[in-house]
Design an enzyme around this catalytic site. Structure first.
Site, short mmCIF file in Angstrom:
data_model
loop_
_atom_site.label_atom_id
_atom_site.label_comp_id
_atom_site.label_asym_id
_atom_site.label_seq_id
_atom_site.Cartn_x
_atom_site.Cartn_y
_atom_site.Cartn_z
N MET A 1 -97.75 -25.51 26.52
CA MET A 1 -97.96 -24.78 27.77
C MET A 1 -97.71 -25.69 28.97
O MET A 1 -98.00 -26.88 28.91
CB MET A 1 -99.40 -24.25 27.86
CG MET A 1 -99.69 -23.18 26.85
SD MET A 1 -101.32 -22.48 27.02
CE MET A 1 -101.29 -21.36 25.61
N CYS B 1 -94.39 -33.53 24.70
CA CYS B 1 -95.46 -33.57 25.71
C CYS B 1 -95.87 -35.00 26.05
O CYS B 1 -96.93 -35.23 26.63
CB CYS B 1 -96.68 -32.75 25.26
SG CYS B 1 -96.26 -31.06 24.84
#
Length: 235
Positions: free
Chosen positions: A161, A191
């Site tokens: 996300m 990430c």
């Protein structure tokens, strides 16, 4: 407050084209809000939800580190992938076929003005969705997204996300690995987190999932958690 959401499935669409579309929608909502303040009016703002599947692409968030991309330009081309540095939070991630990408473009003033709550509810939407397939998704402290087996040596991320907001209007969103080719994640430090694996619903279940079914479950849980009045499908 308008809690109706305009829903559009873009099917397969180029990342940059989709990013431009999101920016255009966000700016349109922001413009209404600016005019409302200037004119002391109360014209309602729209909310949107886009589903999309992107061709192979790597995107780096505004605070991301370029060294987390492990490919040069020629290698990107060989893999049929593109790369964009973009304006969401978070570091580097991959989008590609078999992944369910969702971009809620919401005026949070129609719901609640709390970015932390927004992200937690996005995570909860995915946690509840994959629970219907017997997968126990959880949060990892300090790391946005949905994970499996947090706190063990086998922690792995199933949904990434990253968002941006302007005047309480959101863009970007989540990427749930459904039937995605996980090999493409080997070309990045996902990430920016070293030593943690990435997984998919297909890898965990040992079979491909029905993408349309998963999308419908995502919308079902999103509707309840965000107290959405209705989804209106746009063609």
């Amino acid at each position: 407050m308008n809690r109706t959401i305009l829903l559009k499935d873009l099917l397969k669409k180029d990342y940059k084209e989709t990013w431009d579309l999101q920016s255009e929608i966000l700016q349109g909502i922001v413009d209404v809000k600016i005019q409302n303040r200037r004119n002391n009016s109360q014209k309602s703002t729209d909310n949107h939800f886009l589903f999309v599947e992107h061709p192979h692409v790597y995107t780096l968030g505004k605070s991301g580190d370029m060294s987390n991309l492990l490919l040069n330009e020629n290698q990107l081309e060989e893999k049929g992938a593109t790369f964009y540095k973009i304006n969401r939070g978070g570091d580097i991630t991959y989008h590609g076929p078999g992944q369910i990408v969702g971009y809620p473009i919401l005026d949070l003033e129609n719901f609640f003005t709390d970015i932390h709550k927004y992200l937690r509810l996005l995570e909860e939407t995915i946690i509840l969705t994959i629970a219907e397939y017997g997968l126990k998704g959880t949060r990892s402290e300090g790391e946005t997204g949905v994970w499996l087996d947090v706190g063990t040596p086998f922690a792995r991320k199933i949904c990434a996300m990253g968002i941006r907001s302007s005047r309480w209007v959101t863009m970007h969103g989540f990427a749930l690995n459904a039937n995605v080719n996980l090999g493409y994640f080997d070309n990045i430090i996902p990430c920016g987190i070293r030593g943690k694996a990435v997984t998919s619903m297909e890898a965990e279940l040992g079979k491909k999932v029905d993408i349309e079914e998963v999308k419908s479950k995502i919308l079902k849980h999103f509707k309840v958690l965000f107290e959405v009045e209705d989804f209106i499908t746009e063609v």
